[in-house]
Structures are given as C-alpha cells and as structure tokens.
Design a protein around this motif. Sequence first.
Motif, PDB file in Angstrom:
ATOM      1  N   MET B   1     -64.258  60.183   0.827  1.00  0.00           N
ATOM      2  CA  MET B   1     -64.374  59.116   1.785  1.00  0.00           C
ATOM      3  C   MET B   1     -63.643  58.126   1.254  1.00  0.00           C
ATOM      4  N   THR B   2     -63.022  57.060   2.218  1.00  0.00           N
ATOM      5  CA  THR B   2     -62.366  56.146   2.080  1.00  0.00           C
ATOM      6  C   THR B   2     -63.073  55.011   1.837  1.00  0.00           C
ATOM      7  N   PRO B   3     -62.930  54.136   0.793  1.00  0.00           N
ATOM      8  CA  PRO B   3     -63.650  52.742   0.601  1.00  0.00           C
ATOM      9  C   PRO B   3     -63.666  51.882   1.584  1.00  0.00           C
ATOM     10  N   ILE B   4     -64.836  51.241   1.984  1.00  0.00           N
ATOM     11  CA  ILE B   4     -64.603  50.073   3.163  1.00  0.00           C
ATOM     12  C   ILE B   4     -63.962  48.905   2.378  1.00  0.00           C
ATOM     13  N   ILE B   5     -64.118  48.605   1.321  1.00  0.00           N
ATOM     14  CA  ILE B   5     -63.615  47.392   0.605  1.00  0.00           C
ATOM     15  C   ILE B   5     -62.854  47.921  -0.360  1.00  0.00           C
ATOM     16  N   SER B   6     -61.701  47.315  -0.652  1.00  0.00           N
ATOM     17  CA  SER B   6     -60.904  47.848  -1.674  1.00  0.00           C
ATOM     18  C   SER B   6     -60.281  46.720  -2.358  1.00  0.00           C
ATOM     19  N   ILE B   7     -60.374  46.614  -3.569  1.00  0.00           N
ATOM     20  CA  ILE B   7     -59.765  45.251  -4.173  1.00  0.00           C
ATOM     21  C   ILE B   7     -58.831  45.731  -5.453  1.00  0.00           C
ATOM     22  N   ARG B   8     -57.647  45.310  -5.087  1.00  0.00           N
ATOM     23  CA  ARG B   8     -56.578  46.013  -6.324  1.00  0.00           C
ATOM     24  C   ARG B   8     -55.971  44.490  -6.935  1.00  0.00           C
ATOM     25  N   ASN B   9     -56.369  44.590  -8.326  1.00  0.00           N
ATOM     26  CA  ASN B   9     -55.554  43.524  -9.407  1.00  0.00           C
ATOM     27  C   ASN B   9     -55.725  42.110  -8.534  1.00  0.00           C
ATOM     28  N   LEU B  10     -56.922  41.876  -8.149  1.00  0.00           N
ATOM     29  CA  LEU B  10     -57.329  40.544  -7.673  1.00  0.00           C
ATOM     30  C   LEU B  10     -56.981  39.346  -8.760  1.00  0.00           C
ATOM     31  N   ARG B  11     -56.513  38.418  -8.501  1.00  0.00           N
ATOM     32  CA  ARG B  11     -56.218  37.356  -9.382  1.00  0.00           C
ATOM     33  C   ARG B  11     -56.345  35.773  -8.769  1.00  0.00           C
ATOM     34  N   LYS B  12     -56.884  35.092  -9.320  1.00  0.00           N
ATOM     35  CA  LYS B  12     -56.895  33.637  -8.645  1.00  0.00           C
ATOM     36  C   LYS B  12     -57.183  32.655  -9.678  1.00  0.00           C
ATOM     37  N   SER B  13     -56.377  31.509  -9.661  1.00  0.00           N
ATOM     38  CA  SER B  13     -56.574  30.506 -10.541  1.00  0.00           C
ATOM     39  C   SER B  13     -56.554  29.114 -10.115  1.00  0.00           C
ATOM     40  N   ILE B  49     -63.365  34.668  -1.461  1.00  0.00           N
ATOM     41  CA  ILE B  49     -62.038  35.394  -1.275  1.00  0.00           C
ATOM     42  C   ILE B  49     -62.557  36.532   0.011  1.00  0.00           C
ATOM     43  N   LEU B  50     -63.430  37.235  -0.329  1.00  0.00           N
ATOM     44  CA  LEU B  50     -63.813  38.326   0.717  1.00  0.00           C
ATOM     45  C   LEU B  50     -64.261  37.727   1.944  1.00  0.00           C
ATOM     46  N   CYS B  51     -64.780  36.499   2.065  1.00  0.00           N
ATOM     47  CA  CYS B  51     -65.235  35.977   3.254  1.00  0.00           C
ATOM     48  C   CYS B  51     -63.922  35.248   4.071  1.00  0.00           C
ATOM     49  N   GLY B  52     -62.950  35.253   3.327  1.00  0.00           N
ATOM     50  CA  GLY B  52     -61.672  34.635   3.970  1.00  0.00           C
ATOM     51  C   GLY B  52     -61.455  33.240   3.638  1.00  0.00           C
ATOM     52  N   LEU B  53     -62.327  32.656   2.861  1.00  0.00           N
ATOM     53  CA  LEU B  53     -62.367  31.153   2.678  1.00  0.00           C
ATOM     54  C   LEU B  53     -61.152  30.892   1.792  1.00  0.00           C
ATOM     55  N   ILE B  54     -60.638  31.619   0.796  1.00  0.00           N
ATOM     56  CA  ILE B  54     -59.711  31.243  -0.189  1.00  0.00           C
ATOM     57  C   ILE B  54     -58.790  32.424   0.249  1.00  0.00           C
ATOM     58  N   SER B  55     -57.566  31.955   0.399  1.00  0.00           N
ATOM     59  CA  SER B  55     -56.496  32.876   0.900  1.00  0.00           C
ATOM     60  C   SER B  55     -55.325  32.663   0.054  1.00  0.00           C
ATOM     61  N   ASP B  56     -55.241  31.811  -1.028  1.00  0.00           N
ATOM     62  CA  ASP B  56     -54.075  31.961  -1.881  1.00  0.00           C
ATOM     63  C   ASP B  56     -54.561  32.637  -3.199  1.00  0.00           C
ATOM     64  N   TYR B  57     -54.582  33.990  -3.052  1.00  0.00           N
ATOM     65  CA  TYR B  57     -54.856  34.816  -4.257  1.00  0.00           C
ATOM     66  C   TYR B  57     -53.732  35.761  -4.373  1.00  0.00           C
ATOM     67  N   GLU B  58     -53.753  36.230  -5.636  1.00  0.00           N
ATOM     68  CA  GLU B  58     -52.802  37.379  -5.800  1.00  0.00           C
ATOM     69  C   GLU B  58     -53.553  38.705  -5.865  1.00  0.00           C
ATOM     70  N   GLY B  59     -52.819  39.752  -5.446  1.00  0.00           N
ATOM     71  CA  GLY B  59     -53.484  41.088  -5.663  1.00  0.00           C
ATOM     72  C   GLY B  59     -53.607  41.301  -4.096  1.00  0.00           C
ATOM     73  N   THR B  60     -54.310  42.542  -3.702  1.00  0.00           N
ATOM     74  CA  THR B  60     -54.621  43.025  -2.510  1.00  0.00           C
ATOM     75  C   THR B  60     -55.974  43.237  -2.029  1.00  0.00           C
ATOM     76  N   VAL B  61     -56.505  42.911  -0.890  1.00  0.00           N
ATOM     77  CA  VAL B  61     -57.973  43.247  -0.535  1.00  0.00           C
ATOM     78  C   VAL B  61     -57.655  43.839   0.705  1.00  0.00           C
ATOM     79  N   THR B  62     -58.377  45.051   0.787  1.00  0.00           N
ATOM     80  CA  THR B  62     -58.080  45.974   1.873  1.00  0.00           C
ATOM     81  C   THR B  62     -59.717  46.009   2.573  1.00  0.00           C
TER      82      THR B  62
END
Lengths: 615, 264
Positions: B1-13, B49-62
């Motif tokens: 099964m493919t994940p519905i949310i996939s977060i990879r190396n998410l960084r935020k400062s 970040i998941l809600c799209g309120l913060i967009s200047d993060y590093e890493g990928t969110v699928t």
Amino acid sequence: MNNQVNKFLLWCFLLPGGLYRKLGADLPQLKAILVTKLTIDDRTATGLSKARNRNTGGETNMATATTMLISLVFGIMYLFVFAMDDDINRLTLYFGILSFMLAMFLITDFSHILIDVKDNYIILPKPVSSQTFLIGRLLHIIIHVSKIIVPMALPGWIGIWISRGLWGAVVFIPVMMLLTILTFAVVNALYLLIMQVFSPARINSIITTMQIVFSIVLYGSFQLLSRVMGDSFLQGIDLTQYVWIWLFPSFWLAAAWTYLYSFASGSVYIIGTILSVVVPLLSLWLMIRYLAPAFFRKLSMISAGTSGEEKKSDSKAVHHKDSGMSMRLAGLFTTVGIERESFRFVWRMTGRSRDFKLKVYPQIGYLVVIMVMMFVRNHSDIESDLLLMDNTRARLMILTVIYLSSILFMGAIYQLPFYEQSKAAWLYYSPPLIGPGKVISGSIKAMVIKFYLPVVIILTIAGIALFGFRILPNLVCGLGNVFLLCMLYSWLLMDRLPFSVSPKRAGEGQTTFRNMFMLIGLPLFGLPHYFLFDFPIVLCVVGAVTIAIGYIVLRYTQGDRVGVYEGRLEAYASTWFRSSLSVNQQSGLKGLKMPSRNSYGIRGRLKRRSLITDH
Amino acid sequence: MTPIISIRNLRKSYGPKEVLKGIDLDIYPGQVIGYIGPNGAGKSTTVKILCGLISDYEGTVTIKGMDLKQDTLRIKSIIGYVPELAELYDVLTPSEFLHFIGALYNMTPDVTNDRIEKFLTAFGLKSNIHQRMDTFSKGMKQKVLIASGLMHNPEIIILDEPLSGLDANSVIIIKDLIQRLAKEGKTIFYCSHMMDIVEKVSEKIVLIDNGAIVANGSFAELKVQLGESSLEQMFANLTAGHTLTGAADDIMDAMHTQSGPSHE
C-alpha cells in the motif's frame, strides 16, 4: 439599512468580476470572503466609533453605518473652508484636513484589517489560491477606505459643485483619488516602520497608543476649529508665496485641482499637478513593489512567530520598569497584606490593560486640551487682570480648572472594574477573603496616587508659577474639595472589584450617575468656594476639613470602622459569576431566581451600606 | 500500500532556531496517527506545514502522490483542519461562519446548509445556530470548529487538540467519531497532550521531541520496545528523563516551607 450599504458596496466592487477572474481569483470564494469580512467589520467597533464611544463592547451590527455617518458629519464640518475665497487656500486646508483624518482612521483600523491573524488559521488552510486571498484583502481594504473617504468628501464635492460648477466637481474626483492613494501609501509605510522598529508582540500596544493620541488630536482639533472658524484665518494670505508650502502634498493637490479646473497658467499650478500625479502613483508602485512584500513577510512573522524569546524579553522590560516604584508607593500608603497587594495589582493593571488605557488615557488629553483652550481663549487677558485674580472671570476660570481636574480620577475609577478577561476575577473569591474592604481601599489608594496626586502636583506648580503663592489657599480648598468628592464618588461607585466585570456589562445607568454626581457635586462645593475666594484662612480650614473627611470616607471603605462586611462578598461573587457565564449556561439559569442587577447597582449599594451601618 | 502522507527529511527553522530537524514519516490511508510531544517540540509546526500554512520548509511532503509545494490547493481541498485554540471569527454566528467555510471549499449552498444543520444538531447546538459566537463557551466554539473541519468530507483530517474545552459526553462523541472516520478510510492526524485518549484512539503513535522523532510505532510495539506500561510513562521517560519525580518532591517541599527570605 446597514445590510443594504454592504450589499451595494459589494455589488459595486464585484462588477469587474471578469478582471478578477483573469487575475486568477475564484469569484465565489472571493465573494464569500468579502461578505464575511464586511459582516465582521459591521460587528466590530473600530476607529472612531471605538475612540469616541465609551461604551463599546455591546453588540454592534451598525459599525459600518456609524463610521460612514461619522465621516459624513466630519465632512460637513469641514465645509467651513468654503467660507474662504481663494481656491488654493481653501483646498490646501481642506485636502490637508481630509488626508489627516483618513490617515488617522487608517492607522487605528489597520491592525484589524491587515493583521488579522485568524485569517491564517481560517482561510489559509482552505483551498484558496493566493490570488483570491490577495485580491480579497485588497478589495476589503479599498471598500474600507471608501467607506471613510466617500462620505467625508461628499459634502465638499457638493460644495465644489455648487460654487464652481459641474466641471469643478468632475475634476475633484481624480484629485481625491490621488489624495487617498498618497495617504494610504504613507500609512502603509508608517506601519512598516512600526513593525520594523518594534517587535510584533508590541505592535498592539503601539496601536493602542496611537488610538489614544488620535482621539486627543481629534478632540483638540475640534476645539481649535471652533476658534479658527471665528477668525479670518488664512484670509488674504497668498500661500503660493511661501516655499515651505511645497512640503504639504495638500498644496500640490489644490494646485492640481486649480489647474485642471481653470487651466490656469503659471509654473506653480503645473508643478503642483505633476507632483500630485507622480508622487502618489510612484508611492503606489513602491508600495506594491517593495512595501507590500515586506509587509506580508512581517505579517506572517507575527502569526507564525509567537516566538518565546520575544515574549520573554518584553515582559522583562515591563517588570523592571515599574515594580520598584509601585513597591515604594505601596509601602508608603498602605498596610501590609491584602491592601498593599491590591494597591500594587491595580497600579500594574491600570498601566497594562489595553482596555483601561484606551478608555482613560484619552481623558488626560481632553483635560489638557480643555485647560489649554481656556487659556488660549483668554490669552489677551493673561497678562492683565487675570493674573490679579480679582475679577469674576479670572476667579471662575481658576475654579473651573481646579474642579474640572476631578474628571480624570472619576473617569479612571469608573473604568476600574471593567476588564476583557473578567473571568480572572475568580482570584478574589477563591481565597478566604472576609470582605472586599481592603481590596477596594487598596485600589482607591492606587487610583488616588496615580490619577489625583499628579493633578495636585501639576496644578500647584502651574498655579504658583502663574499667580504666585497667594493662589495656595484656593488650591488647598479646591483640591481638598475635589479629594472629598472623589472619595465619595469611589465609595458609592466601587460596588464591583477592580478588573472583574466584562466591559459588555458597562451599564448606561452608571454613566448617568457619574454625570449627575459631577453636575450636582461640583457646584455644591465650587459655589461656596467662589464666595470664600478672598478669605485665605477660611479656605485653608475648609480644605483641611474636606481632606480629613475624605480620608475618613476612605477608611470607611476599608471596613476598619464598620466591622466585618459579612455576606457582602457573596453579593459581589454572584454578580461576577452571572456575568461570566456563557449563553448556554445562562439560558439554563433562566428558571433560577437570581438577584436583579439593581440590587447591586448604586441604589442597592446604598441600601446595603445602611444595613451594614445598622449593626 | 502506498502511504497517503509521506514526509521526507522535513526541516524548518525560525531564524537561527531549528524547530524541525529532519522528520521522516509515512502515514497510510485509514490510519489514526497520535502525534505527541512536549510543548515546543515542533508539533504545531508540523501541522502548519501539512495544512499548507508554512511553505518555506526543507525536505519533501507528498500527499496522495502530490507534492505539497506544487499542488497546494488540491491538497488543501482534501484536508480538514481543526485548529488548536478556538480560532474563529466569533462575531459571526455558527451558520454564517460555516457557510463561509463551505464557500471556501466550493461547496454548493444547499449542501452546506444541509450539512450545517445536521452537524450542529448532532452537536446539540441547534438552538444556537443563529447566535453570535462571542458568547459561546470554549466547548461550543470547539464543536463549531470540528464541524468546520469535517463539513467538506475530507480524506485527511488534522486535529490539533480537538478535545480542549469539551465536556465528557462530547469527548465520547469525538472519540467514537474518530474511530468511525478511520473505519471509513479517513486518515487522521491527531495532535494532543492527552495521553490516555491518544493511547486509545491511535493506531500508531509518533512521539517527537526537540524537532525529531524519538518513538514511532503502535502502542503494543512501543510497550515492548520501551518496556513501559503506559503511554504517559513512555512520554515522560523519552522527553523529560528523570527530572519529573524530582519536581513533585520540590513542590511538596515548597508547600511546607515555613520561613524564607522576607518579602519586603
């Protein structure tokens, strides 16, 4: 009627729907955003309605209509400029006043339009494109600005039409638009500057200060206008002769109107026209290109950044500022325990509560304006008979100043019980406090030191400087009387504990009571004083006696002499409890018999007082 | 099964302070994720970040195969978000507020109307439907917020302390609701401090501290891994270490202090 206004505005501004769609906006969403925002505007008292109205808090849904009406009234008042003959002169003044007023409105209202942090939680998580969001915000701002400027400029526009014909009125419109753009850009830049200099956490308090200044300036300008209108102000002066006049954009705009109206030749008109077209458009471009992005970056910082560090450093600054002073004063004037703590509590809260500052501090300004105006009006007499204090007018003036100074204390103590987060008042009722006496006496003492003593000091210094030491007996008597009046007033009014009642509960009845009290109380003491004006020894004795009686009233409030205030605190608590309930809980209480409001009002208080003294 | 949310190396400062230090997380459809951590751990940053309120993060969110930065709008329309504090325009009535929300999700007025009535009736707010919310209690506002997050029938539901201010009966309703939603295949991202509820409703528990994941697995797995019997204990051990028991001692001491440096 209000809904119609909004509907009409909305219809007007959604006319170029095709354009918005082309710009990337989703029309149904845009409409939903605007409808909601306008409804919220309608129900939020802002700007003038807030600055001028003592009793906000209640449910408003007429804020738009009120704002427009107030703007219209201002617009009508500014028609006085049409008494002047010269177009340049009157329009320079008129545009100047208009842009100043608009700027003031915008400064005080901007926080709520632009820094609405809630948008970030409510609108941004929804599938709304940034174009829709930005156009929505922009249209909201434009609608908001036109609500102010259109009614305000309308009387002037009609005035121009009548005096200068249709062409004059037609030309007036683009000039007004340029004025609006320029003012808007300046305010925007000002906000950016504020945001740059102060931390986001402090912006609200800066805006509060500005609102206070706004209401004072407004009050002062009306006092001043009523003087100016009588004089032949600016009459026969040729403004174009002065170089400094070029510093005022309203002069360019006046020149532009004159040029467009009559195609008058002369470099003054042409340069003015060029400036008034180029500068607003340039500033608009700058705003869009540079200021707006910086603005939104800052805004997102405010919302995202409730970062701990800023808050910490902020509260530290406050802590260092006043604790030493309040400690020392509390030590001097209060007894150890509840009274001292309540003194300090009230001292700090009155300095920090936004609501309190917004309601009370403008009154200091009003007072200063009234007093200054009184001297300005009589400035020709100051050197002559006024200083000799021996004519009726001089005496009346001195007494008026002394007795009017009580406004400050009375206004402050009236406001003392009100606080947004009134639920926090549980702190009085949870500990085993026998009666409210010490809490109230501590509060009154703090208020005396903060709002009465400075008046005494200032009036004494000013009085001695102006009239010499012979004014002292009158000051002693007058200020003594004021002290007694203030104490009586506090004793009657303080049936609520400090910062324990929601401002929504600010009863009309109490305002009436305050006015009645002053209307009767001030002459009651002032008139005998007037007849004793020349008897210094009598004055001093009367002053000493009233101060003593005032002190006794204060002690009485404290409950030291009257025994225990048994049962009283329960009355306080039940009023508080009822006011802090939510609608659901209140509807649940409907069947329950609760003591009526009246029994805790002034009448009920007097009744209770007499009951207490009986045993 | 493919994940519905996939977060990879998410960084935020925020400025020099790194709040998220590389989060990796896969969430599958129908899962209920309990996202827990102490204050300041980075929970609400992740949510924003998941809600799209913060967009200047590093890493990928699928999310559902779409990149969060690319397809923000499409992703937002399948997410329902219930914010933490009662963030709503409280001069509006529930009906006005929810109609507004419906319009933002491009729902037709008829459907919105119908759903508002049903939601508020179920929450026992039917009689308050046309009252301004500034007089509402915290729990009442929270119910309106929950309605606003579920009304458009989202696939992913992000709940940030959804139970704050709710009374016991409402808590039962919400707990029940979470399980029903999961059964219907909805993915739920549940942020909370209330360990007992997280323990009960979550299929998978993710514990973050200092911007990094310190534990990730089902409650049963974590029990075996960490050798603790309750989630509370695991939480304390992983995020506070030994300092907690000491604190209670200190507080007891403080209560019994008789004299100290004088106040004045």
